[in-house]
Design a protein around this motif. Structure first.
Motif, short mmCIF file in Angstrom:
data_model
loop_
_atom_site.label_atom_id
_atom_site.label_comp_id
_atom_site.label_asym_id
_atom_site.label_seq_id
_atom_site.Cartn_x
_atom_site.Cartn_y
_atom_site.Cartn_z
N SER A 79 26.12 35.48 41.18
CA SER A 79 27.17 35.57 39.91
C SER A 79 27.30 33.99 39.35
CB SER A 79 28.46 35.78 40.54
OG SER A 79 29.07 35.10 41.48
N ALA A 80 28.07 33.76 38.54
CA ALA A 80 27.93 32.09 37.67
C ALA A 80 28.66 31.24 38.54
CB ALA A 80 28.60 32.59 36.48
N GLU A 81 28.09 29.90 38.41
CA GLU A 81 28.69 28.78 39.13
C GLU A 81 29.22 29.02 40.23
OE1 GLU A 81 30.95 26.69 36.12
OE2 GLU A 81 29.78 27.29 34.46
N ALA A 82 30.51 28.76 40.68
CA ALA A 82 30.82 28.63 41.84
C ALA A 82 31.29 30.22 42.48
CB ALA A 82 32.31 27.77 41.84
N GLU A 83 30.93 31.14 41.93
CA GLU A 83 31.05 32.48 42.31
C GLU A 83 32.61 32.87 42.53
OE1 GLU A 83 28.02 33.45 45.15
OE2 GLU A 83 26.41 33.09 43.77
N ILE A 84 33.55 32.19 41.88
CA ILE A 84 34.92 32.50 42.19
C ILE A 84 35.04 33.66 41.90
CG2 ILE A 84 37.13 31.78 41.51
CD1 ILE A 84 36.25 28.88 40.95
N SER A 85 34.64 34.53 40.62
CA SER A 85 34.98 35.70 39.99
C SER A 85 34.65 36.71 41.07
CB SER A 85 34.52 36.05 38.67
OG SER A 85 35.14 35.15 37.91
N ILE A 86 33.43 36.74 41.57
CA ILE A 86 32.74 37.72 42.47
C ILE A 86 33.35 37.61 43.83
CG2 ILE A 86 30.82 36.36 43.61
CD1 ILE A 86 29.20 38.98 43.29
N THR A 87 33.82 36.47 44.27
CA THR A 87 34.85 36.31 45.49
C THR A 87 36.03 37.09 45.16
OG1 THR A 87 33.59 34.21 46.00
CG2 THR A 87 35.79 34.81 47.06
N ARG A 88 36.58 36.80 44.33
CA ARG A 88 38.08 37.58 44.07
C ARG A 88 37.80 38.95 43.74
NH1 ARG A 88 40.07 33.33 39.41
NH2 ARG A 88 40.78 31.75 40.94
N ALA A 89 36.94 39.64 43.13
CA ALA A 89 36.40 40.98 43.03
C ALA A 89 36.24 41.58 44.40
CB ALA A 89 35.27 40.97 41.95
N ARG A 90 35.43 40.97 45.12
CA ARG A 90 35.30 41.51 46.48
C ARG A 90 36.44 41.50 47.37
NH1 ARG A 90 29.27 38.53 47.48
NH2 ARG A 90 28.05 40.00 46.62
N GLN A 91 37.28 40.41 47.44
CA GLN A 91 38.59 40.51 48.04
C GLN A 91 39.62 41.64 47.35
OE1 GLN A 91 39.40 38.62 50.59
NE2 GLN A 91 40.85 40.26 50.88
N ALA A 92 39.56 41.88 46.02
CA ALA A 92 40.26 43.06 45.58
C ALA A 92 39.66 44.37 46.07
CB ALA A 92 40.18 42.84 43.93
N PHE A 93 38.60 44.44 46.18
CA PHE A 93 37.96 45.63 46.54
C PHE A 93 38.25 45.99 48.06
CE2 PHE A 93 34.57 47.93 48.62
CZ PHE A 93 34.48 49.25 47.82
N HIS A 94 38.37 44.84 48.88
CA HIS A 94 38.65 44.77 50.33
C HIS A 94 40.30 45.28 50.48
CE1 HIS A 94 34.95 44.07 52.33
NE2 HIS A 94 34.93 42.91 51.41
N ASP A 95 41.16 44.80 49.41
CA ASP A 95 42.37 45.09 49.51
C ASP A 95 42.92 46.33 49.23
OD1 ASP A 95 42.57 42.41 50.24
OD2 ASP A 95 43.40 41.45 48.45
N VAL A 96 42.06 46.87 48.74
CA VAL A 96 42.27 48.39 48.15
C VAL A 96 42.66 49.12 49.59
CG1 VAL A 96 41.64 50.74 47.21
CG2 VAL A 96 41.22 48.55 46.11
N GLU A 97 43.76 49.95 49.52
CA GLU A 97 44.05 50.57 50.86
C GLU A 97 44.44 52.33 50.39
OE1 GLU A 97 47.52 50.73 54.04
OE2 GLU A 97 46.83 48.88 53.34
N PHE A 98 43.65 53.02 50.88
CA PHE A 98 43.72 54.34 50.62
C PHE A 98 44.83 55.27 51.39
CE2 PHE A 98 39.46 53.82 49.12
CZ PHE A 98 39.56 54.14 47.87
N HIS A 99 45.66 55.94 50.58
CA HIS A 99 46.74 56.42 51.14
C HIS A 99 46.58 58.19 50.94
CE1 HIS A 99 49.23 52.96 52.01
NE2 HIS A 99 48.77 52.57 50.83
N PRO A 100 45.87 58.77 51.87
CA PRO A 100 45.35 60.20 51.52
C PRO A 100 46.67 61.01 51.47
CG PRO A 100 44.73 59.33 53.57
CD PRO A 100 45.30 58.35 52.90
N ARG A 101 46.79 62.06 50.42
CA ARG A 101 47.55 63.12 50.29
C ARG A 101 46.86 64.30 50.69
NH1 ARG A 101 50.35 61.03 44.73
NH2 ARG A 101 51.18 58.93 45.38
N VAL A 102 47.39 64.82 51.64
CA VAL A 102 46.91 65.93 52.25
C VAL A 102 47.69 67.23 51.68
CG1 VAL A 102 45.55 65.12 54.17
CG2 VAL A 102 47.93 66.02 54.22
#
Length: 158
Positions: A58-81
Motif C-alpha cells: 500500500s502507499a507510503e507508511a501503510e497506515i491505511s492498510i494497518t487500520r483496515a486490517r485492525q478494523a477487520f480483526h475487530d469485527v465480532e460476530f454475534h450469531p443469531r440462531v
C-alpha cells in the motif's frame, strides 16, 4: 482380569469418513486455506515477487492498510440462531443506483499481473453478482471490453 477386545473393521467403518484425495494441487491448496491470511501465504509462495508486492503493498507508511486490517480483526460476530432466513434481501442503493449487495468491485490497476483475464474477469463477476464494477485508470483492459463483459451492469471508471 478384563480381556481386551479389538473392534472389527465393519464396526469402525461407520465412524471413519475417508476423503478422496485431491490430485489437483490448486484445489488442494485452496481447500486447505481457512483464512484470508492462509490465501495470502499461498499467493506469496506462488506469485512472482514484483506482482505480489504490488498487490499486497500500500502507499507510503501503510497506515491505511494497518487500520483496515485492525478494523477487520475487530469485527465480532454475534450469531443469531433460530431466525427465519427464508427471505433475506441484500439489495440496496449504492451511489444512487441498485446493487444486489452493499458493495462493488473497487478499481485495481494492472490486474493482468495477477490474472490473465484481468478486468474482464472482474467485470463478469460483478455482472453475475449484480454489483458495480470500477475500472482503474491504470487498468489493463479497455472501457469497451469491460462494457462487453458487463453489458447491463453498472460500470464505473476511476
Amino acid at each position: 482380569m478384563v480381556q481386551r477386545q479389538v473392534p472389527r473393521p465393519a464396526e469402525l467403518l461407520e465412524h471413519v469418513r475417508l476423503k478422496k484425495p485431491t490430485l489437483d494441487g490448486r484445489k488442494r491448496r485452496l481447500q486447505a486455506a481457512l483464512t484470508i491470511e492462509d490465501l495470502r501465504t499461498i499467493a506469496k509462495r506462488r506469485t512472482p515477487k514484483a506482482a505480489f508486492d504490488y498487490t499486497d503493498g500500500s502507499a507510503e507508511a501503510e497506515i491505511s492498510i494497518t487500520r483496515a486490517r485492525q478494523a477487520f480483526h475487530d469485527v465480532e460476530f454475534h450469531p443469531r440462531v433460530l431466525r427465519d432466513v427464508a427471505h433475506v434481501d441484500t439489495t440496496c442503493t449504492v451511489l444512487g443506483g441498485p446493487s444486489a449487495m452493499p458493495f462493488g468491485i473497487a478499481p485495481t490497476g494492472f490486474t493482468r499481473l495477477m490474472q490473465t483475464e484481468g478486468e474482464t474477469a472482474g467485470a463478469s463477476a460483478a455482472a453475475a453478482a449484480g454489483i458495480p464494477f470500477t475500472l482503474s485508470t491504470l487498468g489493463t483492459t479497455s472501457i469497451e471490453d469491460v462494457k462487453t463483459a458487463n453489458p447491463t451492469g453498472r460500470n464505473w471508471f476511476q
